[in-house]
Motif scaffolding. Sequence first.
Motif, PDB file in Angstrom:
ATOM      1  N   GLN A 122       0.843  -1.189   0.000  1.00  0.00           N
ATOM      2  CA  GLN A 122       0.000   0.000   0.000  1.00  0.00           C
ATOM      3  C   GLN A 122       0.884   1.247   0.000  1.00  0.00           C
ATOM      4  OE1 GLN A 122      -2.235  -0.476   3.598  1.00  0.00           O
ATOM      5  NE2 GLN A 122      -0.455  -0.276   4.935  1.00  0.00           N
ATOM      6  N   PRO A 123       0.351   2.367  -0.466  1.00  0.00           N
ATOM      7  CA  PRO A 123       1.157   3.600  -0.482  1.00  0.00           C
ATOM      8  C   PRO A 123       1.656   3.929   0.922  1.00  0.00           C
ATOM      9  CG  PRO A 123      -0.854   3.883  -1.759  1.00  0.00           C
ATOM     10  CD  PRO A 123      -0.994   2.565  -1.054  1.00  0.00           C
ATOM     11  N   ARG A 124       2.899   4.275   1.001  1.00  0.00           N
ATOM     12  CA  ARG A 124       3.491   4.597   2.296  1.00  0.00           C
ATOM     13  C   ARG A 124       2.988   5.958   2.778  1.00  0.00           C
ATOM     14  NH1 ARG A 124       7.618   1.947   4.629  1.00  0.00           N
ATOM     15  NH2 ARG A 124       8.298   0.957   2.677  1.00  0.00           N
ATOM     16  N   ASP A 261      18.041   3.749  -8.422  1.00  0.00           N
ATOM     17  CA  ASP A 261      17.237   4.896  -7.994  1.00  0.00           C
ATOM     18  C   ASP A 261      15.742   4.568  -8.050  1.00  0.00           C
ATOM     19  OD1 ASP A 261      19.531   6.383  -7.599  1.00  0.00           O
ATOM     20  OD2 ASP A 261      19.460   7.336  -9.583  1.00  0.00           O
ATOM     21  N   LYS A 262      15.335   3.800  -9.056  1.00  0.00           N
ATOM     22  CA  LYS A 262      13.930   3.392  -9.169  1.00  0.00           C
ATOM     23  C   LYS A 262      13.542   2.437  -8.039  1.00  0.00           C
ATOM     24  CE  LYS A 262      13.546   3.942 -14.191  1.00  0.00           C
ATOM     25  NZ  LYS A 262      13.378   3.235 -15.493  1.00  0.00           N
ATOM     26  N   MET A 268      10.528   3.901  -0.970  1.00  0.00           N
ATOM     27  CA  MET A 268       9.985   5.098  -0.333  1.00  0.00           C
ATOM     28  C   MET A 268       8.472   5.224  -0.527  1.00  0.00           C
ATOM     29  SD  MET A 268      12.535   6.442   1.100  1.00  0.00           S
ATOM     30  CE  MET A 268      14.310   6.164   1.039  1.00  0.00           C
ATOM     31  N   ASN A 269       7.986   4.801  -1.678  1.00  0.00           N
ATOM     32  CA  ASN A 269       6.575   5.030  -2.015  1.00  0.00           C
ATOM     33  C   ASN A 269       5.629   3.922  -1.578  1.00  0.00           C
ATOM     34  OD1 ASN A 269       7.119   7.500  -3.198  1.00  0.00           O
ATOM     35  ND2 ASN A 269       7.417   6.635  -5.236  1.00  0.00           N
ATOM     36  N   THR A 270       6.127   2.692  -1.487  1.00  0.00           N
ATOM     37  CA  THR A 270       5.249   1.550  -1.244  1.00  0.00           C
ATOM     38  C   THR A 270       5.677   0.775  -0.014  1.00  0.00           C
ATOM     39  OG1 THR A 270       4.972   1.353  -3.649  1.00  0.00           O
ATOM     40  CG2 THR A 270       4.161  -0.472  -2.295  1.00  0.00           C
ATOM     41  N   ASP A 271       4.720   0.500   0.838  1.00  0.00           N
ATOM     42  CA  ASP A 271       4.948  -0.271   2.061  1.00  0.00           C
ATOM     43  C   ASP A 271       4.558  -1.724   1.789  1.00  0.00           C
ATOM     44  OD1 ASP A 271       5.304  -1.183   4.609  1.00  0.00           O
ATOM     45  OD2 ASP A 271       3.630  -0.076   5.494  1.00  0.00           O
ATOM     46  N   LEU A 304      16.265  -4.137   0.972  1.00  0.00           N
ATOM     47  CA  LEU A 304      14.992  -3.499   0.635  1.00  0.00           C
ATOM     48  C   LEU A 304      14.881  -3.276  -0.873  1.00  0.00           C
ATOM     49  CD1 LEU A 304      14.607  -0.885   3.527  1.00  0.00           C
ATOM     50  CD2 LEU A 304      13.169  -2.892   3.119  1.00  0.00           C
ATOM     51  N   CYS A 305      15.972  -2.865  -1.497  1.00  0.00           N
ATOM     52  CA  CYS A 305      15.961  -2.695  -2.954  1.00  0.00           C
ATOM     53  C   CYS A 305      15.885  -4.055  -3.651  1.00  0.00           C
ATOM     54  CB  CYS A 305      17.203  -1.929  -3.403  1.00  0.00           C
ATOM     55  SG  CYS A 305      17.170  -0.171  -2.952  1.00  0.00           S
TER      56      CYS A 305
END
Length: 497
Positions: A122-124, A261-262, A268-271, A304-305
């Motif tokens: 979901q969106p962070r 970077d992506k 950063m954007n998705t939890d 995480l990446c």
Amino acid sequence: MEELKDASIHHTAIRISNEIKNMKLYSELYKSVQKIVCSPEVNKENIKSTLQAALLSNGLDTDIRNIVYHLIRSTVRNEYKITSLSSDPLNYLRRAGIQWERRVRKSLCNMCNEMQVTLQGQPRLSTDKEELLNKWNELSNYQIDLSNYRPVYAPKDLLEVLLSLKGPQRQEDDLHPKWEFSHIGLPVKKIYDLRMHFLDLIRNEKTANWSLLCQKVLQKRHSPLCQHLLKKGQTPTQYRGAFWAFVLGSHVEQYDQDHWDKLKLSVMNTDLIVDKLIFKDVQLTATNDDQYFVYEDVLYQVMLCFSRDTEINQIINQDIVNHSKTKQYDGPPSVVPFHGICMFAAPFCYIFDSPVKLYFTFRAFYIRYCHRLTTINTHPQGIVSLCLLFEKLLQTHEPELWSHFREIQIQPIRIVFKWLMRAFSGHLPPDELLILWDLILGFDSLEIIPLLAIVILSFRKESLMQVVTVENIEAVLADLSSIKILPLLQLALTNRD
């Protein structure tokens, strides 16, 4: 015959050319070649020889050779997989691999249901995103509740599945000793075959200045030469990262930086639920390890990446057969995290200062080797084959130990499986582990792992023969800090019949 050979080379060249065109590096490579073609170095009246000379003088000849080297290595791996799908008689083993994959993904889906979250994430929240961004370089200070999260599976879970594998019964089975893996008809090497494969390891070649030799090889930038030098297990620390990058083809280009970077932006954007599993795994393993706890922050970044990298499964190209009557389970973008997965990345922290360089070399190593240690397959260097190799070597070359384990009713594979599945990461001291991984890369073989396991048991044989419980056996083998793998492996390969 020559015509057939020429035709084969021609078709191979066309196939490799087409594969290069689909690579990310093709655009820059093409532009570089165009510049050379248009330069005064190339004579239109003798374009073939002058172009070859110009490519050589500008270093592009080596770049192209390295690209072809990596393509051929990956093609050989894929061709084996294609052949195995069409003709491998061990269909039951392949089905077990599919079932294991589904079981793992189903467990992850069940955890999502328990936590009332979606697998796709979901969106962070903006506050969470801001905190994560501010603490990106010190993620050990990022506060997150992990009390309700547990690893999807651990090495012992995979081992239980492997020990339960049942193949078709054969008449000759009654003639064989009842090993844990004896019924699996995978071909594995005998000690003579291993000696031939690892021959460069036992050759006594003296080099006056090893550091100078490494510098000369790196100046040539030739991947096969780098791979050959790794076979000696004497790579100086300061050159190891460069050697590994050449052998794995993992030098960071601009498109790699963009990809990183992506992946970071996706974090950063998705939890995702796998984020918690990554944090949990690092805390349970690397953070509690005296050798790796200082790298906790960079391991969070890398893993995480890694959890967002959809290219990993695409490259591995796992063959999951879809059965219409069998329920399918979705998976995360990348690999399902398991207990200890971050320990595949941890040793790279000793080699690279840059998280980006660390990431792409670790990713290449995982794709070529580590994923075989966590999946059930028929590959000659898969975890099943390595277990079978360990078992046969132990019974053949350490019969007293084998009999002792049988008498006390302890399966030897249970003692060493954690070594095999982790490729000894977290068990050997980092300096010795990196030598072992030098050898894996140099000989392009994971078979050195069960061989080392046998050597260690032989080295501790006297103590092992005096204990009769799993706890005491594990105590004898708990501390491997005194193990020097090069002399032990060389002795084993030299003396065993």
